[in-house]
Design a protein around this motif. Structure first.
Motif, PDB file in Angstrom:
ATOM      1  N   TRP A  45       1.520  70.158  45.583  1.00  0.00           N
ATOM      2  CA  TRP A  45       2.640  71.415  45.292  1.00  0.00           C
ATOM      3  C   TRP A  45       2.582  72.166  46.747  1.00  0.00           C
ATOM      4  O   TRP A  45       3.463  73.084  46.719  1.00  0.00           O
ATOM      5  CB  TRP A  45       1.974  72.082  44.231  1.00  0.00           C
ATOM      6  N   LEU A  46       1.865  71.889  47.714  1.00  0.00           N
ATOM      7  CA  LEU A  46       1.966  72.813  49.049  1.00  0.00           C
ATOM      8  C   LEU A  46       3.247  72.094  49.785  1.00  0.00           C
ATOM      9  O   LEU A  46       3.646  72.696  50.797  1.00  0.00           O
ATOM     10  CB  LEU A  46       0.674  72.487  49.774  1.00  0.00           C
ATOM     11  N   ASN A  47       3.554  70.850  49.276  1.00  0.00           N
ATOM     12  CA  ASN A  47       4.759  70.178  50.046  1.00  0.00           C
ATOM     13  C   ASN A  47       4.333  69.984  51.651  1.00  0.00           C
ATOM     14  O   ASN A  47       5.091  70.593  52.419  1.00  0.00           O
ATOM     15  CB  ASN A  47       6.120  70.867  49.720  1.00  0.00           C
ATOM     16  N   PRO A  48       3.469  69.426  51.817  1.00  0.00           N
ATOM     17  CA  PRO A  48       2.938  69.257  53.336  1.00  0.00           C
ATOM     18  C   PRO A  48       3.787  68.443  54.224  1.00  0.00           C
ATOM     19  O   PRO A  48       4.578  67.579  53.920  1.00  0.00           O
ATOM     20  CB  PRO A  48       1.442  68.523  53.131  1.00  0.00           C
ATOM     21  N   SER A  49       4.058  68.767  55.452  1.00  0.00           N
ATOM     22  CA  SER A  49       4.705  67.967  56.304  1.00  0.00           C
ATOM     23  C   SER A  49       3.673  67.683  57.638  1.00  0.00           C
ATOM     24  O   SER A  49       3.248  68.297  57.954  1.00  0.00           O
ATOM     25  CB  SER A  49       5.910  68.549  56.862  1.00  0.00           C
ATOM     26  N   VAL A  50       3.888  66.123  57.741  1.00  0.00           N
ATOM     27  CA  VAL A  50       2.926  65.633  59.034  1.00  0.00           C
ATOM     28  C   VAL A  50       3.753  64.953  59.878  1.00  0.00           C
ATOM     29  O   VAL A  50       4.461  63.790  59.361  1.00  0.00           O
ATOM     30  CB  VAL A  50       1.843  64.741  58.217  1.00  0.00           C
ATOM     31  N   GLY A  51       3.426  65.344  61.262  1.00  0.00           N
ATOM     32  CA  GLY A  51       4.261  64.374  62.166  1.00  0.00           C
ATOM     33  C   GLY A  51       2.954  63.930  62.962  1.00  0.00           C
ATOM     34  O   GLY A  51       1.722  64.272  63.155  1.00  0.00           O
ATOM     35  N   MET A  52       3.478  62.661  63.441  1.00  0.00           N
ATOM     36  CA  MET A  52       2.508  61.888  64.571  1.00  0.00           C
ATOM     37  C   MET A  52       3.120  61.678  65.760  1.00  0.00           C
ATOM     38  O   MET A  52       4.338  61.408  66.053  1.00  0.00           O
ATOM     39  CB  MET A  52       2.229  60.391  63.719  1.00  0.00           C
ATOM     40  N   ALA A  53       2.275  61.728  66.584  1.00  0.00           N
ATOM     41  CA  ALA A  53       2.336  61.457  68.320  1.00  0.00           C
ATOM     42  C   ALA A  53       1.319  60.720  69.178  1.00  0.00           C
ATOM     43  O   ALA A  53       0.099  60.839  68.569  1.00  0.00           O
ATOM     44  CB  ALA A  53       3.003  62.775  69.043  1.00  0.00           C
ATOM     45  N   GLY A  54       1.735  60.015  70.011  1.00  0.00           N
ATOM     46  CA  GLY A  54       0.481  59.431  70.656  1.00  0.00           C
ATOM     47  C   GLY A  54       0.880  58.887  71.900  1.00  0.00           C
ATOM     48  O   GLY A  54       2.140  58.399  72.035  1.00  0.00           O
ATOM     49  N   ASP A  55      -0.121  58.457  72.796  1.00  0.00           N
ATOM     50  CA  ASP A  55       0.198  57.762  74.095  1.00  0.00           C
ATOM     51  C   ASP A  55      -0.606  56.698  74.394  1.00  0.00           C
ATOM     52  O   ASP A  55      -0.553  55.842  75.297  1.00  0.00           O
ATOM     53  CB  ASP A  55      -0.144  58.949  75.154  1.00  0.00           C
ATOM     54  N   GLY A  56      -1.177  55.820  73.226  1.00  0.00           N
ATOM     55  CA  GLY A  56      -1.822  54.738  73.353  1.00  0.00           C
ATOM     56  C   GLY A  56      -3.141  54.858  73.222  1.00  0.00           C
ATOM     57  O   GLY A  56      -3.902  54.171  72.777  1.00  0.00           O
ATOM     58  N   ASP A  57      -3.712  55.849  74.007  1.00  0.00           N
ATOM     59  CA  ASP A  57      -5.192  55.989  73.971  1.00  0.00           C
ATOM     60  C   ASP A  57      -5.583  57.230  72.923  1.00  0.00           C
ATOM     61  O   ASP A  57      -6.568  57.040  72.608  1.00  0.00           O
ATOM     62  CB  ASP A  57      -5.717  56.568  75.417  1.00  0.00           C
ATOM     63  N   THR A  58      -4.614  57.907  72.681  1.00  0.00           N
ATOM     64  CA  THR A  58      -5.016  58.926  71.612  1.00  0.00           C
ATOM     65  C   THR A  58      -3.870  58.998  70.695  1.00  0.00           C
ATOM     66  O   THR A  58      -2.748  58.578  70.932  1.00  0.00           O
ATOM     67  CB  THR A  58      -5.120  60.223  72.406  1.00  0.00           C
ATOM     68  N   VAL A  59      -3.968  59.773  69.752  1.00  0.00           N
ATOM     69  CA  VAL A  59      -2.890  59.861  68.608  1.00  0.00           C
ATOM     70  C   VAL A  59      -3.424  61.425  68.148  1.00  0.00           C
ATOM     71  O   VAL A  59      -4.309  61.726  67.912  1.00  0.00           O
ATOM     72  CB  VAL A  59      -3.137  58.889  67.382  1.00  0.00           C
ATOM     73  N   THR A  60      -2.015  62.126  67.844  1.00  0.00           N
ATOM     74  CA  THR A  60      -2.130  63.637  67.482  1.00  0.00           C
ATOM     75  C   THR A  60      -1.420  63.717  66.269  1.00  0.00           C
ATOM     76  O   THR A  60      -0.131  63.214  65.955  1.00  0.00           O
ATOM     77  CB  THR A  60      -1.526  64.595  68.594  1.00  0.00           C
ATOM     78  N   ALA A  61      -1.725  64.156  65.273  1.00  0.00           N
ATOM     79  CA  ALA A  61      -1.136  64.381  64.076  1.00  0.00           C
ATOM     80  C   ALA A  61      -1.102  66.215  63.850  1.00  0.00           C
ATOM     81  O   ALA A  61      -2.107  66.829  64.189  1.00  0.00           O
ATOM     82  CB  ALA A  61      -2.001  63.956  62.742  1.00  0.00           C
ATOM     83  N   THR A  62       0.113  66.245  63.499  1.00  0.00           N
ATOM     84  CA  THR A  62       0.483  67.730  63.418  1.00  0.00           C
ATOM     85  C   THR A  62       0.842  68.166  61.866  1.00  0.00           C
ATOM     86  O   THR A  62       2.050  67.512  61.540  1.00  0.00           O
ATOM     87  CB  THR A  62       1.476  68.235  64.440  1.00  0.00           C
ATOM     88  N   ALA A  63       0.172  68.884  60.979  1.00  0.00           N
ATOM     89  CA  ALA A  63       0.619  69.320  59.588  1.00  0.00           C
ATOM     90  C   ALA A  63       0.920  70.586  59.563  1.00  0.00           C
ATOM     91  O   ALA A  63       0.083  71.490  60.179  1.00  0.00           O
ATOM     92  CB  ALA A  63      -0.935  68.793  58.877  1.00  0.00           C
ATOM     93  N   THR A  64       2.151  70.698  58.804  1.00  0.00           N
ATOM     94  CA  THR A  64       2.558  71.971  58.680  1.00  0.00           C
ATOM     95  C   THR A  64       2.530  72.366  57.157  1.00  0.00           C
ATOM     96  O   THR A  64       3.350  71.486  56.267  1.00  0.00           O
ATOM     97  CB  THR A  64       3.935  72.240  59.105  1.00  0.00           C
ATOM     98  N   ILE A  65       2.325  73.368  56.540  1.00  0.00           N
ATOM     99  CA  ILE A  65       2.283  73.936  55.423  1.00  0.00           C
ATOM    100  C   ILE A  65       2.774  75.177  55.122  1.00  0.00           C
ATOM    101  O   ILE A  65       2.513  76.226  55.823  1.00  0.00           O
ATOM    102  CB  ILE A  65       0.897  73.864  54.458  1.00  0.00           C
ATOM    103  N   THR A  66       3.597  75.658  54.240  1.00  0.00           N
ATOM    104  CA  THR A  66       4.298  76.942  54.056  1.00  0.00           C
ATOM    105  C   THR A  66       3.337  77.696  53.030  1.00  0.00           C
ATOM    106  O   THR A  66       2.938  77.100  52.039  1.00  0.00           O
ATOM    107  CB  THR A  66       5.966  76.914  53.424  1.00  0.00           C
TER     108      THR A  66
END
Length: 95
Positions: A45-66
């Motif tokens: 019900w929070l309708n989360p938005s999750v984006g992913m980015a990475g450079d091969g050695d690491t991965v970054t996840a960004t979550a946004t919730i209104t």
């Protein structure tokens, strides 16, 4: 009502952190699985938005919730965003 609203802000921040951690961990182990895992880890019900980015050695996840508002039709609060970076799983077999 103010106490309830503060509780909702805290809950949304906690859930954004949970989504980001889950997505980053999942993506670091199994590429392509992070976004779905992050969205599934929190209350829908929070309708989360999750984006992913990475450079091969690491991965970054960004979550946004209104942040939900206790007053219908009025939402003076912006979204809450949390990011987590994790190393990717070493599948190379190098000891």
């Amino acid at each position: 009502m103010a106490a309830i609203q503060l509780g909702l802000i805290g809950y949304a921040a906690n859930q954004a952190g949970t989504a980001a951690r889950t997505a980053a961990r999942s993506e670091s182990l199994t590429p392509g699985s992070g976004q779905g895992s992050g969205q599934s880890a929190v209350s829908s019900w929070l309708n989360p938005s999750v984006g992913m980015a990475g450079d091969g050695d690491t991965v970054t996840a960004t979550a946004t919730i209104t942040v939900p508002s206790v007053l219908p039709g009025i939402n003076p609060f912006g979204p809450i965003t949390r990011s987590v970076t994790m190393p990717t799983d070493d599948r190379g077999g190098t000891p």
